[in-house]
Design an enzyme around this catalytic site. Structure first.
Site, PDB file in Angstrom:
ATOM      1  CG  MET A  30      -1.902  -1.192   1.178  1.00 51.31           C
ATOM      2  SD  MET A  30      -3.400  -0.912   2.088  1.00 51.31           S
ATOM      3  CE  MET A  30      -2.764  -0.627   3.731  1.00 51.31           C
ATOM      4  CE1 TYR A  32       4.729   8.600   3.914  1.00 48.52           C
ATOM      5  CE2 TYR A  32       5.368   7.280   5.812  1.00 48.52           C
ATOM      6  CZ  TYR A  32       5.274   8.501   5.181  1.00 48.52           C
ATOM      7  OH  TYR A  32       5.743   9.628   5.806  1.00 48.52           O
ATOM      8  CD  GLU A  35      15.738  -0.431   5.425  1.00 46.47           C
ATOM      9  OE1 GLU A  35      16.233  -1.563   5.265  1.00 46.47           O
ATOM     10  OE2 GLU A  35      16.057   0.567   4.745  1.00 46.47           O
ATOM     11  CG  HIS A  37       6.845  -1.954   2.362  1.00 47.26           C
ATOM     12  ND1 HIS A  37       6.784  -0.863   3.192  1.00 47.26           N
ATOM     13  CD2 HIS A  37       5.591  -2.469   2.312  1.00 47.26           C
ATOM     14  CE1 HIS A  37       5.539  -0.712   3.623  1.00 47.26           C
ATOM     15  NE2 HIS A  37       4.793  -1.682   3.119  1.00 47.26           N
ATOM     16  N   GLY A 147       4.763 -10.292   3.877  1.00 48.60           N
ATOM     17  CA  GLY A 147       5.487 -10.255   5.145  1.00 48.60           C
ATOM     18  C   GLY A 147       4.797 -11.059   6.232  1.00 48.60           C
ATOM     19  CE  LYS A 184      12.935  -0.527  10.103  1.00 53.17           C
ATOM     20  NZ  LYS A 184      13.438   0.817   9.862  1.00 53.17           N
TER      21      LYS A 184
HETATM   22  P1  AMP Z   1       1.437  -2.909   3.495  1.00 49.81           P
HETATM   23  O1  AMP Z   1       1.988  -1.846   2.593  1.00 49.81           O
HETATM   24  O2  AMP Z   1       1.403  -2.524   4.929  1.00 49.81           O
HETATM   25  O3  AMP Z   1       0.130  -3.472   2.984  1.00 49.81           O
HETATM   26  O4  AMP Z   1       2.465  -4.117   3.426  1.00 49.81           O
HETATM   27  C1  AMP Z   1       2.833  -4.703   2.214  1.00 49.81           C
HETATM   28  C2  AMP Z   1       3.601  -5.963   2.493  1.00 49.81           C
HETATM   29  O5  AMP Z   1       4.766  -5.659   3.256  1.00 49.81           O
HETATM   30  C3  AMP Z   1       2.791  -6.976   3.299  1.00 49.81           C
HETATM   31  O6  AMP Z   1       3.037  -8.285   2.792  1.00 49.81           O
HETATM   32  C4  AMP Z   1       3.353  -6.808   4.690  1.00 49.81           C
HETATM   33  O7  AMP Z   1       3.246  -7.969   5.490  1.00 49.81           O
HETATM   34  C5  AMP Z   1       4.795  -6.487   4.401  1.00 49.81           C
HETATM   35  N1  AMP Z   1       5.390  -5.769   5.553  1.00 49.81           N
HETATM   36  C6  AMP Z   1       4.941  -4.620   6.118  1.00 49.81           C
HETATM   37  N2  AMP Z   1       5.694  -4.305   7.193  1.00 49.81           N
HETATM   38  C7  AMP Z   1       6.615  -5.282   7.306  1.00 49.81           C
HETATM   39  C8  AMP Z   1       7.675  -5.541   8.235  1.00 49.81           C
HETATM   40  N3  AMP Z   1       7.930  -4.726   9.261  1.00 49.81           N
HETATM   41  N4  AMP Z   1       8.435  -6.643   8.052  1.00 49.81           N
HETATM   42  C9  AMP Z   1       8.171  -7.503   7.011  1.00 49.81           C
HETATM   43  N5  AMP Z   1       7.197  -7.318   6.116  1.00 49.81           N
HETATM   44  C10 AMP Z   1       6.425  -6.231   6.257  1.00 49.81           C
END
Ligand code: AMP
Length: 282
Positions: A30, A32, A35, A37, A147, A184
């Protein structure tokens, strides 16, 4: 690296890569980016010839009272991070490109989505499954990267791929944390300095529970009670859930054995709802 906003552009790029016999990895996000991502993109770059990063704040996975409008966005910074990590393409569609007028098809799941985050976010996983399915159909990746930070989402996507016979390898990646332990998250930007300090109760309770389990504790109620006590001692923290479940069913367990997920969601200072977890095989 290129940034495109239409489905047709993505399909054209992927078609050209396929003609050359290249493999394609997808990292759905999504935006923004941080580390966490980046660790997914790094892994994707190491395992595929080309990597597509989708940056889309998916309206369908937000409930009516959630933070869709305020969700942080910074495409320029995201592009820099993706380019430096070696991604080939960013797919950044407008909501209208993904959901045109008359859209009425959804991917829904029972069971796994009815626990943990699914309880307080009833429409969330339907939105996740639908958008991930659409992204898979648009990009047709060989592998897709998720993640462990969102452990229930990872389990749900793995199950969807299995149930619906999608020919895509789902790769889970470990949680990336700040130096002090906080996982994070793009949502950490919502936290005031006081709340940022208070948010450490999440990782502290996860680390404590992990140690209890490593030291041999098998009574889930005891572990959850210790976690609740630690979190409730922080005045700015309000627990959404503290759970220990079987990772394959998301059903609560009494005895810690098999493949387990210990997961929490905590609201900090009314500013952010944060999640954290650990998984273990006993
Ligand atoms: P988001 O942008 O929050 O939807 O996250 C996109 C992807 O990045 C998802 O698969 C999350 O699980 C992964 N992700 C977000 N934060 C972390 C993190 N701190 N460590 C590992 N993967 C992450």
């Amino acid at each position: 690296m290129e940034i495109v906003s239409t489905i047709k552009e993505v399909r054209d790029r992927v078609k050209a890569w396929r003609k050359e016999g290249l493999t394609v990895g997808l990292v759905p996000t999504m935006g923004y980016l941080h580390e966490g991502h980046k660790s997914l993109i790094d892994k994707a770059v190491s395992q595929n010839d080309r990597v597509v990063v989708s940056v889309f704040v998916n309206p369908m996975q937000f409930g009516p009272t959630e933070d869709l409008a305020s969700y942080p966005r910074d495409l320029d910074a995201d592009a820099k991070l993706c380019e430096a990590a070696g991604a080939s393409l960013i797919f950044h569609p407008e909501p209208e490109e993904m959901y045109d007028e008359g859209f009425c098809s959804f991917v829904d799941m029972t069971g796994l989505t009815e626990a943990l985050c699914g309880l307080s976010r009833p429409v969330h996983f339907r939105g996740v499954c639908t958008v991930v399915n659409k992204l898979f159909n648009i990009v047709t990746p060989d592998r897709a990267y998720f993640g462990e930070k969102d452990a229930q989402q990872l389990a749900v996507v793995k199950r969807m791929v299995k149930d619906l016979n999608m020919d895509i390898e789902i790769v889970g990646c470990p949680i990336i944390r700040e130096a002090d332990g906080l996982a994070k998250s793009s949502r950490n930007t919502y936290l005031s300095p006081k709340s940022r300090e208070a948010a450490l109760v999440l990782s502290r309770s996860i680390f404590m529970a992990k140690k209890m389990v490593e030291d041999g504790e098998r009574d889930a109620a005891k572990v959850k009670k210790a976690m609740r006590d630690l979190i409730e001692a922080e005045p700015l923290a309000t627990i959404d859930y503290v759970e220990i479940v079987d990772v394959n069913t998301m059903k609560s367990i009494d005895t810690i054995k098999g493949e387990i997920l210990c997961a929490i969601a905590v609201n900090i200072g009314g500013e952010a709802r944060l999640i954290d977890n650990f998984m273990a095989t006993i």
